[in-house]
Design a protein around this motif. Structure first.
Motif, PDB file in Angstrom:
ATOM      1  N   PRO A  42       0.873  -1.141   0.107  1.00 32.28           N
ATOM      2  CA  PRO A  42      -0.083   0.059  -0.087  1.00 32.28           C
ATOM      3  C   PRO A  42       0.941   1.274   0.086  1.00 32.28           C
ATOM      4  N   VAL A  43       0.354   2.112  -0.709  1.00 32.27           N
ATOM      5  CA  VAL A  43       1.217   3.359  -0.867  1.00 32.27           C
ATOM      6  C   VAL A  43       0.392   4.536   0.020  1.00 32.27           C
ATOM      7  N   ILE A  44       1.165   5.589   0.725  1.00 35.25           N
ATOM      8  CA  ILE A  44       0.732   6.239   1.459  1.00 35.25           C
ATOM      9  C   ILE A  44       0.523   7.788   0.500  1.00 35.25           C
ATOM     10  N   GLU A  45       1.216   7.765  -0.303  1.00 36.51           N
ATOM     11  CA  GLU A  45       1.105   9.187  -1.204  1.00 36.51           C
ATOM     12  C   GLU A  45       2.090   9.001  -2.400  1.00 36.51           C
ATOM     13  N   GLN A  46       1.618   9.521  -3.329  1.00 33.88           N
ATOM     14  CA  GLN A  46       2.428   9.469  -4.685  1.00 33.88           C
ATOM     15  C   GLN A  46       2.893  10.948  -5.149  1.00 33.88           C
ATOM     16  N   VAL A  47       4.210  10.921  -4.972  1.00 36.78           N
ATOM     17  CA  VAL A  47       4.657  12.434  -4.960  1.00 36.78           C
ATOM     18  C   VAL A  47       5.084  12.812  -6.455  1.00 36.78           C
ATOM     19  N   GLY A  48       5.425  11.836  -7.213  1.00 38.26           N
ATOM     20  CA  GLY A  48       5.942  12.042  -8.404  1.00 38.26           C
ATOM     21  C   GLY A  48       6.141  10.971  -9.361  1.00 38.26           C
ATOM     22  N   SER A  49       6.748  11.223 -10.777  1.00 43.94           N
ATOM     23  CA  SER A  49       6.937  10.056 -11.641  1.00 43.94           C
ATOM     24  C   SER A  49       7.862  10.300 -12.326  1.00 43.94           C
ATOM     25  N   TYR A  50       8.374   8.822 -12.938  1.00 38.75           N
ATOM     26  CA  TYR A  50       9.662   8.888 -13.650  1.00 38.75           C
ATOM     27  C   TYR A  50       9.497   7.935 -14.599  1.00 38.75           C
ATOM     28  N   ASP A  51       9.660   8.564 -15.827  1.00 41.21           N
ATOM     29  CA  ASP A  51       9.427   7.682 -17.167  1.00 41.21           C
ATOM     30  C   ASP A  51      11.083   7.324 -17.612  1.00 41.21           C
ATOM     31  N   ALA A  52      11.491   5.910 -17.474  1.00 41.02           N
ATOM     32  CA  ALA A  52      13.027   5.748 -17.593  1.00 41.02           C
ATOM     33  C   ALA A  52      13.422   5.398 -19.049  1.00 41.02           C
ATOM     34  N   MET A  53      12.202   5.583 -20.038  1.00 43.19           N
ATOM     35  CA  MET A  53      12.407   5.187 -21.583  1.00 43.19           C
ATOM     36  C   MET A  53      12.773   6.507 -21.963  1.00 43.19           C
ATOM     37  N   PRO A  54      13.801   6.857 -22.784  1.00 46.75           N
ATOM     38  CA  PRO A  54      14.074   7.973 -23.377  1.00 46.75           C
ATOM     39  C   PRO A  54      12.917   8.438 -24.565  1.00 46.75           C
ATOM     40  N   ASN A  55      12.425   9.515 -24.669  1.00 43.95           N
ATOM     41  CA  ASN A  55      11.640   9.902 -25.740  1.00 43.95           C
ATOM     42  C   ASN A  55      12.162  10.298 -26.976  1.00 43.95           C
ATOM     43  N   SER A  56      11.538  10.887 -27.928  1.00 47.29           N
ATOM     44  CA  SER A  56      11.994  11.060 -29.223  1.00 47.29           C
ATOM     45  C   SER A  56      13.263  12.029 -29.073  1.00 47.29           C
ATOM     46  N   GLN A  57      13.319  13.008 -28.185  1.00 43.90           N
ATOM     47  CA  GLN A  57      14.353  13.975 -27.925  1.00 43.90           C
ATOM     48  C   GLN A  57      15.478  13.251 -27.243  1.00 43.90           C
ATOM     49  N   ASN A  58      15.443  12.047 -26.764  1.00 45.72           N
ATOM     50  CA  ASN A  58      16.431  11.552 -25.960  1.00 45.72           C
ATOM     51  C   ASN A  58      16.445  11.835 -24.521  1.00 45.72           C
ATOM     52  N   GLU A  59      15.282  12.049 -24.133  1.00 45.38           N
ATOM     53  CA  GLU A  59      14.902  12.790 -22.558  1.00 45.38           C
ATOM     54  C   GLU A  59      14.086  11.784 -21.985  1.00 45.38           C
ATOM     55  N   LYS A  60      14.602  11.876 -20.501  1.00 43.20           N
ATOM     56  CA  LYS A  60      14.116  10.965 -19.442  1.00 43.20           C
ATOM     57  C   LYS A  60      13.145  11.912 -18.579  1.00 43.20           C
ATOM     58  N   LEU A  61      11.834  11.542 -18.640  1.00 45.41           N
ATOM     59  CA  LEU A  61      10.903  12.520 -17.974  1.00 45.41           C
ATOM     60  C   LEU A  61      10.753  12.226 -16.616  1.00 45.41           C
ATOM     61  N   VAL A  62      10.713  13.306 -15.722  1.00 44.99           N
ATOM     62  CA  VAL A  62      10.676  13.042 -14.380  1.00 44.99           C
ATOM     63  C   VAL A  62       9.709  14.254 -13.955  1.00 44.99           C
ATOM     64  N   ALA A  63       8.633  14.065 -12.948  1.00 48.81           N
ATOM     65  CA  ALA A  63       7.853  15.080 -12.632  1.00 48.81           C
ATOM     66  C   ALA A  63       7.541  14.746 -11.018  1.00 48.81           C
ATOM     67  N   VAL A  64       7.938  15.910 -10.070  1.00 49.06           N
ATOM     68  CA  VAL A  64       8.200  15.589  -8.811  1.00 49.06           C
ATOM     69  C   VAL A  64       7.371  16.983  -8.100  1.00 49.06           C
ATOM     70  N   ASN A  65       6.499  16.538  -7.050  1.00 50.81           N
ATOM     71  CA  ASN A  65       5.829  17.493  -6.312  1.00 50.81           C
ATOM     72  C   ASN A  65       6.938  17.967  -5.234  1.00 50.81           C
ATOM     73  N   PHE A  66       7.786  18.938  -5.272  1.00 49.38           N
ATOM     74  CA  PHE A  66       8.950  19.236  -4.463  1.00 49.38           C
ATOM     75  C   PHE A  66       8.395  19.641  -2.953  1.00 49.38           C
ATOM     76  N   GLU A  67       7.111  20.269  -3.047  1.00 50.88           N
ATOM     77  CA  GLU A  67       6.261  20.851  -1.768  1.00 50.88           C
ATOM     78  C   GLU A  67       6.088  19.474  -0.818  1.00 50.88           C
ATOM     79  N   ARG A  68       5.631  18.421  -1.466  1.00 53.31           N
ATOM     80  CA  ARG A  68       5.403  17.161  -0.614  1.00 53.31           C
ATOM     81  C   ARG A  68       6.427  16.210  -0.235  1.00 53.31           C
ATOM     82  N   VAL A  69       7.437  16.519  -1.107  1.00 55.23           N
ATOM     83  CA  VAL A  69       8.710  15.881  -0.694  1.00 55.23           C
ATOM     84  C   VAL A  69       9.446  16.290   0.339  1.00 55.23           C
TER      85      VAL A  69
END
Length: 131
Positions: A42-69
């Protein structure tokens, strides 16, 4: 004599990666869980996401809610090493030592060259197309 370093009570929570997606397409949620729970518990809270596969621009996407972290760190939650590396690369925390070690290894290694191996049992191409 009292210590000048404040003591934090351990709340038994950790910020870690929780794997989702398929075998060939991993996707991670950055979540807060109890320390003793397994990764798919069980998860208490989700504070972000991370896509480990590079996209067409060779970027790995990360989204984080820094306030909750920041809130969970203030409460005394721990951080796993992969999340600490991501937060270090984003500038929220100092760079993780493992990130620096890996970058120095990547600089020292020469690029690998692939050598074509001849396939056995197949004749090489003819130099004279008239034959």
């Amino acid at each position: 004599m009292a210590s000048a370093i404040p003591t934090f009570t351990k709340i038994g929570k950790v910020i870690r990666l929780n794997k989702h997606g398929c075998t060939n397409r991993p996707f991670y949620h950055i979540v807060v869980q109890k320390t003793r729970d397994n990764f798919d518990g069980p998860v208490i809270e989700q504070v972000g996401s991370y896509d480990a596969m590079p996209n067409s621009q060779n970027e790995k996407l990360v989204a984080v809610n820094f306030e909750r972290v920041q809130y969970w760190l203030a409460q005394g939650a721990g951080i796993s090493n992969p999340v600490a590396q991501l937060l270090g690369l984003s500038g929220f925390l100092p760079n993780h030592p493992q990130t620096l070690i890996q970058s120095w290894k990547n600089r020292r290694e020469p690029p690998r060259e692939r050598k074509l191996q001849p396939i056995k049992g197949i004749a090489p191409p003819l130099d004279n197309p008239k034959i």
